[in-house]
Each structure stands twice: as structure tokens, then as C-alpha cells.
Motif scaffolding. Structure first.
Motif, PDB file in Angstrom:
ATOM      1  N   GLU A  56       0.833  -1.033   0.084  1.00 20.61           N
ATOM      2  CA  GLU A  56       0.006   0.027   0.155  1.00 20.61           C
ATOM      3  C   GLU A  56       0.875   1.155   0.075  1.00 20.61           C
ATOM      4  O   GLU A  56       2.189   1.363  -0.045  1.00 20.61           O
ATOM      5  N   MET A  72      -5.753   1.651  -1.766  1.00 22.70           N
ATOM      6  CA  MET A  72      -5.699   1.112  -2.902  1.00 22.70           C
ATOM      7  C   MET A  72      -4.749   0.186  -2.622  1.00 22.70           C
ATOM      8  O   MET A  72      -3.730   0.373  -1.823  1.00 22.70           O
ATOM      9  N   MET A 107      -7.165   7.636  -7.311  1.00 21.85           N
ATOM     10  CA  MET A 107      -6.953   6.232  -6.742  1.00 21.85           C
ATOM     11  C   MET A 107      -6.888   5.363  -7.724  1.00 21.85           C
ATOM     12  O   MET A 107      -7.336   3.993  -7.690  1.00 21.85           O
ATOM     13  N   SER A 108      -6.602   5.420  -9.278  1.00 22.55           N
ATOM     14  CA  SER A 108      -6.673   4.579 -10.308  1.00 22.55           C
ATOM     15  C   SER A 108      -5.152   4.275 -10.703  1.00 22.55           C
ATOM     16  O   SER A 108      -4.313   4.866 -10.381  1.00 22.55           O
TER      17      SER A 108
END
Length: 308
Positions: A56, A72, A107-108
Motif C-alpha cells: 500500500e 488502493m 486512486m486509479s
């Protein structure tokens, strides 16, 4: 700003006094691999390997001094970098060499592919439009420029083994160590020129049988972008290079292993970090002596940040 692996904390210390101003704890299951601060100094990001495999990114809000985990999961962060002029774009390389792009606002993530041959990514740098990578493989090393979708714009094979890649203004600085056939040195790429052949500064000659590897591994560039300080981890020294002439102009004998160097703005001082000793060194770049070394039980990671 630094990370203490012994107490599992991120802390901020006052430079002149050494007083701890803020200390934030994170889970002992996490092992940060990098510390990256946004250009506006509002956030810091720490990509972390997790013992449970769910790697993370930790974020630190540098305004209210809070630490939290981004929602994410990421691949193992062998290399991680923020785009030089962006607070939201980040790039990650896995141990296998696979590259990924992250948008830290949405957060992609996007997979950018992997090398066609077995290679390790040993350095990442990025600006708003380009990604710069250094690769180690069986034949030596390769330097690449890619667009933000992972398409190769150009590449250059170097005979030595690259150890890092540093982007400074319109230059790429690539320290490299020796093979059985090449010496050590630094490759300097001028990105403002269409021709991508670098100027090479040799640090050590391979034909000298008594010489030991210096292992150039990191570079810090002065504010005027004319002087680079090359850290030699095994050589316990710093070479000073004029970037305009591609010449060594000084050698500073430090006497202890350094892994990275961080310049303190508006001074002739720098902070050296060490993978071997897990401490910090204060260095006078004007005359070369080692002024001070931290004397604590902390295990300081080699990636730090100097905040204004």
C-alpha cells in the motif's frame, strides 16, 4: 523528514537543533521503500511492502500532520517516483520490471508493460510528459525515455551497470558501476539535444588491478544546475562534477559509506544517508569534512526529505 524502521514511525526533526517536531506511527507490518514529497510540500507518500502481500501507499498531510493509508493496493514497490511537476502522478516498478502509473487523486492505476528481456529497473524519474528509466540486464544497462502510456521514445545502451537515474532540469544523470570489461562513472544525457549519446565521466579505470569499486549510486545537483555531487557508496567519497564540461573538479573523502545525498538549500552543507549504517551524516561540501553523524538507536531509511 525521515523514516525510522526501528520504531515504525515517520518523523520530522528541526534541522539546527535536532528536536523531533512530529512523529507519526505506522503498522509494523509495513516496510516503506521510498519517501516522496509533492512539489508544493503539502503531502508526502511512502510506498510500502506489507508482510501480508497487500502492499500500500501511506500518505502524510504536511499541513495538519496526519498519516493515513490510500484506499488502493499496489504491486511490490521496488522503485517509486512522483512526477517532477505533479502532486498526483506517480510511477512504480516491480522487481520483475513491470511499470505502473498511478493517479493519486482518483486512486486509479494503469499497467505500462514490462521489459521484453529479463531486466531490473534500478532507477525511475518522471516529469509531466515523460518517464525516464534505468535498467540492469545481462549485457549491462539500458536507459529509456517513455511517454506516460509506456511507449518508448528512445533508448541507449551503456556498457556499465546503471545504479540509479536522476532528472535535473534538462539533464539525466546516470551513475554506473563496473563490469568485467568497463570501469565506473556517470553518464550525462542532455535532453535538450536530439542526439541522445551521453557525455561519460569515468570515475575509475577497469585496468587498475589494485583499485576497488567505488560504486557510484546517487547524485545531488546544486540549485544552479551546473554542479553535481556523485555519491560513491563503496568508495566512501563524493565526486564533484561540472555538468557543463563533464569534468571532475573535486573529490571529497568522507570516510564512511553513503547511499544518498540531500543538499540543504542556501548553504554549503548536505545530509548523507547510509544503507549500511542506517544513520545521517552532516557534510561540508565546501571543504569535505564529515561534521557530524547521528548517534541514536533509530534505524533511518536512506530516503529522506528536506522540508522548507
Amino acid at each position: 523528514m525521515a523514516v525510522d524502521a526501528a520504531t515504525h514511525t515517520v518523523f520530522v526533526a528541526d534541522g539546527p537543533s535536532g528536536e523531533i517536531l512530529t512523529e507519526l506511527a505506522f503498522s509494523p507490518e509495513l516496510s516503506p521503500t521510498e519517501l516522496a514529497v509533492t512539489p508544493d510540500y503539502t503531502k508526502a507518500y511512502l510506498p510500502c511492502a506489507n508482510t501480508n502481500g497487500k502492499n500500500e501507499i501511506l500518505a502524510v498531510n504536511l499541513t495538519n500532520w496526519t498519516l493515513y493509508s490510500l484506499p488502493m493496493t499496489i504491486p511490490y514497490p521496488a522503485q517509486f517516483v512522483l512526477a517532477e511537476t505533479s502532486a498526483t502522478s506517480a510511477y512504480l516498478a516491480e522487481p520483475c520490471g513491470a511499470l505502473h502509473r498511478f493517479d493519486l487523486t482518483t486512486m486509479s492505476s494503469q499497467s505500462l508493460g514490462a521489459p521484453a528481456v529479463k531486466a531490473s529497473c534500478v532507477g525511475l524519474a518522471a516529469d509531466a510528459e515523460r518517464i525516464y528509466t534505468a535498467w540492469e540486464h545481462h549485457a549491462g544497462g539500458t536507459i529509456m525515455e517513455l511517454d506516460t502510456n509506456g511507449n518508448i521514445a528512445w533508448q541507449y545502451d551503456i556498457a556499465g551497470i546503471p545504479t540509479n537515474i536522476i532528472l535535473s532540469d534538462n539533464r539525466l544523470i546516470v551513475p554506473f558501476t563496473n563490469t568485467a570489461f568497463t570501469g565506473e562513472g556517470v553518464a550525462l544525457f542532455n535532453l535538450s539535444k536530439k542526439r541522445r549519446s551521453p557525455a561519460v565521466v569515468t570515475i575509475q579505470c577497469p585496468s587498475c588491478p589494485s583499485s576497488l569499486a567505488a560504486y557510484p549510486c546517487h547524485a545531488a545537483v546544486a540549485a544552479d544546475n551546473q554542479t553535481a555531487y556523485i555519491v560513491n557508496e563503496d568508495g566512501a567519497s563524493i565526486f564533484v562534477i561540472n555538468l557543463n564540461t563533464a569534468q571532475i573538479i573535486d573529490r571529497l573523502a568522507i570516510g564512511r559509506s553513503l547511499s544518498r545525498l540531500y543538499l540543504i538549500p542556501d548553504t554549503h552543507l548536505a545530509i548523507g544517508t547510509s544503507n549500511l549504517f542506517a544513520d545521517l551524516s552532516l557534510i561540508d561540501l565546501a571543504s569535505g569534512p564529515l561534521l557530524a553523524v547521528t548517534n541514536t538507536k533509530r534505524q533511518l531509511l536512506s530516503s529522506i526529505a528536506i522540508l522548507p
